[in-house]
Design a protein around this motif. Sequence first.
Motif, mmCIF file in Angstrom:
data_model
loop_
_atom_site.group_PDB
_atom_site.id
_atom_site.type_symbol
_atom_site.label_atom_id
_atom_site.label_comp_id
_atom_site.label_asym_id
_atom_site.label_seq_id
_atom_site.Cartn_x
_atom_site.Cartn_y
_atom_site.Cartn_z
ATOM 1 N N UNK A 1 39.673 14.321 14.537
ATOM 2 C CA UNK A 1 38.847 14.782 15.665
ATOM 3 C C UNK A 1 37.440 14.204 15.618
ATOM 4 N N UNK A 2 37.333 12.930 15.237
ATOM 5 C CA UNK A 2 36.037 12.261 15.219
ATOM 6 C C UNK A 2 35.184 12.579 14.014
ATOM 7 N N UNK A 3 35.705 13.327 13.034
ATOM 8 C CA UNK A 3 34.956 13.686 11.834
ATOM 9 C C UNK A 3 35.556 12.996 10.628
ATOM 10 N N UNK A 4 34.728 12.299 9.862
ATOM 11 C CA UNK A 4 35.188 11.656 8.627
ATOM 12 C C UNK A 4 35.391 12.736 7.580
ATOM 13 N N UNK B 1 39.666 17.329 1.849
ATOM 14 C CA UNK B 1 39.513 18.239 2.975
ATOM 15 C C UNK B 1 38.087 18.571 3.329
ATOM 16 N N UNK B 2 37.106 18.070 2.560
ATOM 17 C CA UNK B 2 35.715 18.369 2.839
ATOM 18 C C UNK B 2 35.131 17.320 3.774
ATOM 19 N N UNK B 3 34.416 17.757 4.811
ATOM 20 C CA UNK B 3 33.779 16.793 5.722
ATOM 21 C C UNK B 3 32.705 15.992 5.002
ATOM 22 N N UNK B 4 32.557 14.740 5.383
ATOM 23 C CA UNK B 4 31.485 13.924 4.834
ATOM 24 C C UNK B 4 30.188 14.313 5.516
ATOM 25 N N UNK B 5 29.113 14.379 4.753
ATOM 26 C CA UNK B 5 27.827 14.757 5.364
ATOM 27 C C UNK B 5 26.996 13.537 5.646
#
Length: 60
Positions: A48-51, A56-60
């Motif tokens: 959904x457009x999120x790396x 499972x943790x989103x990249x900041x």
Amino acid sequence: MGEVIQFIPKAERERLRLIREARAIYDSVFPPADPVNGQPDSTPIVINGTWIHRGGEPLS
């Protein structure tokens, strides 16, 4: 301060958990042909457009 925190809905976290679980089951039945030094794949994926890291943790 100035740090952006992204909200990830509970349903999306559960979806990611189920994907990780299914991948682990698949890999146990069909092991990868060429394991790379026994290290887990740390290549991020896009959901959904999120790396997102494979953990499972989103990249900041």
